[in-house]
Design a protein around this motif. Sequence first.
Motif, PDB file in Angstrom:
ATOM      1  N   PRO A  93     -12.933 -28.713  19.079  1.00  0.00           N
ATOM      2  CA  PRO A  93     -12.927 -30.174  18.990  1.00  0.00           C
ATOM      3  C   PRO A  93     -11.813 -30.796  19.824  1.00  0.00           C
ATOM      4  O   PRO A  93     -10.754 -30.207  19.994  1.00  0.00           O
ATOM      5  CB  PRO A  93     -12.717 -30.445  17.496  1.00  0.00           C
ATOM      6  CG  PRO A  93     -12.049 -29.226  16.982  1.00  0.00           C
ATOM      7  CD  PRO A  93     -12.540 -28.084  17.820  1.00  0.00           C
ATOM      8  N   SER A  94     -12.088 -31.995  20.327  1.00  0.00           N
ATOM      9  CA  SER A  94     -11.070 -32.710  21.098  1.00  0.00           C
ATOM     10  C   SER A  94     -10.152 -33.524  20.201  1.00  0.00           C
ATOM     11  O   SER A  94      -9.116 -33.994  20.640  1.00  0.00           O
ATOM     12  CB  SER A  94     -11.738 -33.629  22.126  1.00  0.00           C
ATOM     13  OG  SER A  94     -12.565 -34.567  21.475  1.00  0.00           O
ATOM     14  N   SER A  95     -10.537 -33.676  18.934  1.00  0.00           N
ATOM     15  CA  SER A  95      -9.737 -34.437  17.980  1.00  0.00           C
ATOM     16  C   SER A  95      -9.385 -33.553  16.783  1.00  0.00           C
ATOM     17  O   SER A  95     -10.248 -32.840  16.267  1.00  0.00           O
ATOM     18  CB  SER A  95     -10.528 -35.654  17.488  1.00  0.00           C
ATOM     19  OG  SER A  95      -9.901 -36.241  16.370  1.00  0.00           O
ATOM     20  N   PRO A  96      -8.138 -33.612  16.331  1.00  0.00           N
ATOM     21  CA  PRO A  96      -7.763 -32.834  15.137  1.00  0.00           C
ATOM     22  C   PRO A  96      -8.599 -33.224  13.906  1.00  0.00           C
ATOM     23  O   PRO A  96      -8.779 -32.414  13.009  1.00  0.00           O
ATOM     24  CB  PRO A  96      -6.293 -33.179  14.922  1.00  0.00           C
ATOM     25  CG  PRO A  96      -5.804 -33.689  16.237  1.00  0.00           C
ATOM     26  CD  PRO A  96      -6.988 -34.313  16.909  1.00  0.00           C
ATOM     27  N   ALA A  97      -9.127 -34.433  13.909  1.00  0.00           N
ATOM     28  CA  ALA A  97      -9.940 -34.892  12.778  1.00  0.00           C
ATOM     29  C   ALA A  97     -11.234 -34.094  12.659  1.00  0.00           C
ATOM     30  O   ALA A  97     -11.845 -34.050  11.588  1.00  0.00           O
ATOM     31  CB  ALA A  97     -10.260 -36.374  12.932  1.00  0.00           C
ATOM     32  N   GLY A 107     -19.979 -32.551   5.050  1.00  0.00           N
ATOM     33  CA  GLY A 107     -20.951 -31.466   4.947  1.00  0.00           C
ATOM     34  C   GLY A 107     -22.373 -31.976   4.921  1.00  0.00           C
ATOM     35  O   GLY A 107     -23.270 -31.393   5.536  1.00  0.00           O
ATOM     36  N   PHE A 108     -22.596 -33.076   4.214  1.00  0.00           N
ATOM     37  CA  PHE A 108     -23.934 -33.651   4.133  1.00  0.00           C
ATOM     38  C   PHE A 108     -24.414 -34.093   5.509  1.00  0.00           C
ATOM     39  O   PHE A 108     -25.512 -33.743   5.940  1.00  0.00           O
ATOM     40  CB  PHE A 108     -23.942 -34.849   3.179  1.00  0.00           C
ATOM     41  CG  PHE A 108     -25.237 -35.615   3.212  1.00  0.00           C
ATOM     42  CD1 PHE A 108     -26.352 -35.133   2.553  1.00  0.00           C
ATOM     43  CD2 PHE A 108     -25.334 -36.801   3.919  1.00  0.00           C
ATOM     44  CE1 PHE A 108     -27.549 -35.825   2.590  1.00  0.00           C
ATOM     45  CE2 PHE A 108     -26.530 -37.506   3.962  1.00  0.00           C
ATOM     46  CZ  PHE A 108     -27.642 -37.016   3.293  1.00  0.00           C
ATOM     47  N   TRP A 109     -23.573 -34.841   6.232  1.00  0.00           N
ATOM     48  CA  TRP A 109     -23.984 -35.345   7.543  1.00  0.00           C
ATOM     49  C   TRP A 109     -24.089 -34.231   8.567  1.00  0.00           C
ATOM     50  O   TRP A 109     -24.956 -34.248   9.435  1.00  0.00           O
ATOM     51  CB  TRP A 109     -23.043 -36.448   8.023  1.00  0.00           C
ATOM     52  CG  TRP A 109     -23.250 -37.691   7.226  1.00  0.00           C
ATOM     53  CD1 TRP A 109     -22.380 -38.258   6.352  1.00  0.00           C
ATOM     54  CD2 TRP A 109     -24.438 -38.486   7.178  1.00  0.00           C
ATOM     55  NE1 TRP A 109     -22.943 -39.355   5.764  1.00  0.00           N
ATOM     56  CE2 TRP A 109     -24.213 -39.524   6.262  1.00  0.00           C
ATOM     57  CE3 TRP A 109     -25.672 -38.423   7.818  1.00  0.00           C
ATOM     58  CZ2 TRP A 109     -25.166 -40.479   5.973  1.00  0.00           C
ATOM     59  CZ3 TRP A 109     -26.623 -39.389   7.525  1.00  0.00           C
ATOM     60  CH2 TRP A 109     -26.365 -40.407   6.623  1.00  0.00           C
ATOM     61  N   LEU A 110     -23.228 -33.230   8.449  1.00  0.00           N
ATOM     62  CA  LEU A 110     -23.311 -32.082   9.340  1.00  0.00           C
ATOM     63  C   LEU A 110     -24.623 -31.334   9.092  1.00  0.00           C
ATOM     64  O   LEU A 110     -25.305 -30.939  10.032  1.00  0.00           O
ATOM     65  CB  LEU A 110     -22.112 -31.165   9.119  1.00  0.00           C
ATOM     66  CG  LEU A 110     -21.926 -30.020  10.090  1.00  0.00           C
ATOM     67  CD1 LEU A 110     -21.805 -30.546  11.509  1.00  0.00           C
ATOM     68  CD2 LEU A 110     -20.701 -29.231   9.720  1.00  0.00           C
ATOM     69  N   GLU A 139     -14.556 -25.652  12.126  1.00  0.00           N
ATOM     70  CA  GLU A 139     -14.396 -24.396  11.396  1.00  0.00           C
ATOM     71  C   GLU A 139     -15.569 -24.129  10.467  1.00  0.00           C
ATOM     72  O   GLU A 139     -16.028 -22.988  10.347  1.00  0.00           O
ATOM     73  CB  GLU A 139     -13.076 -24.400  10.631  1.00  0.00           C
ATOM     74  CG  GLU A 139     -11.869 -24.337  11.553  1.00  0.00           C
ATOM     75  CD  GLU A 139     -10.541 -24.533  10.847  1.00  0.00           C
ATOM     76  OE1 GLU A 139     -10.524 -24.667   9.592  1.00  0.00           O
ATOM     77  OE2 GLU A 139      -9.512 -24.560  11.544  1.00  0.00           O
ATOM     78  N   ALA A 140     -16.070 -25.178   9.818  1.00  0.00           N
ATOM     79  CA  ALA A 140     -17.212 -25.013   8.916  1.00  0.00           C
ATOM     80  C   ALA A 140     -18.451 -24.549   9.673  1.00  0.00           C
ATOM     81  O   ALA A 140     -19.161 -23.640   9.233  1.00  0.00           O
ATOM     82  CB  ALA A 140     -17.495 -26.324   8.182  1.00  0.00           C
ATOM     83  N   VAL A 141     -18.705 -25.146  10.828  1.00  0.00           N
ATOM     84  CA  VAL A 141     -19.869 -24.778  11.633  1.00  0.00           C
ATOM     85  C   VAL A 141     -19.696 -23.381  12.215  1.00  0.00           C
ATOM     86  O   VAL A 141     -20.614 -22.560  12.191  1.00  0.00           O
ATOM     87  CB  VAL A 141     -20.089 -25.808  12.766  1.00  0.00           C
ATOM     88  CG1 VAL A 141     -21.113 -25.330  13.761  1.00  0.00           C
ATOM     89  CG2 VAL A 141     -20.516 -27.136  12.174  1.00  0.00           C
TER      90      VAL A 141
END
Length: 109
Positions: free
Chosen positions: A50-54, A7-10, A60-62
């Motif tokens: 996203p292309s990665s499940p990670a 969350g911080f980096w986003l 979802e947050a964005v």
Amino acid sequence: MTAKGTGFWLGMALTSALVLGLLASLSPADDKAPQAAGASGTVRVIHDAPSSPAHQAAFEAVRDDATFARAKDFFAIFRLPRDLTFRTRSCSGRGGAWYYEGTVTICYD
């Protein structure tokens, strides 16, 4: 990376991208200044899956956050010389955010 760290980096990437978009395409609205023909200056928001499940939690947050809707409202007070797109997407591990040709890209990575 923890949820708090993500969350911080986003948030940092989003803030940086908003500033980049503002500096790159800002033109104060002035009713006396004619807008170029065909220049709509609309703001779009695109959240690519996203292309990665990670990256699913970040996606979802964005997607569920109202920050981008508020950014659209903020930019509506300015007469933009071109359309401005905010795009969130996976970036193959590069991460970060940048502005290029009317698009602010923010990575989930």
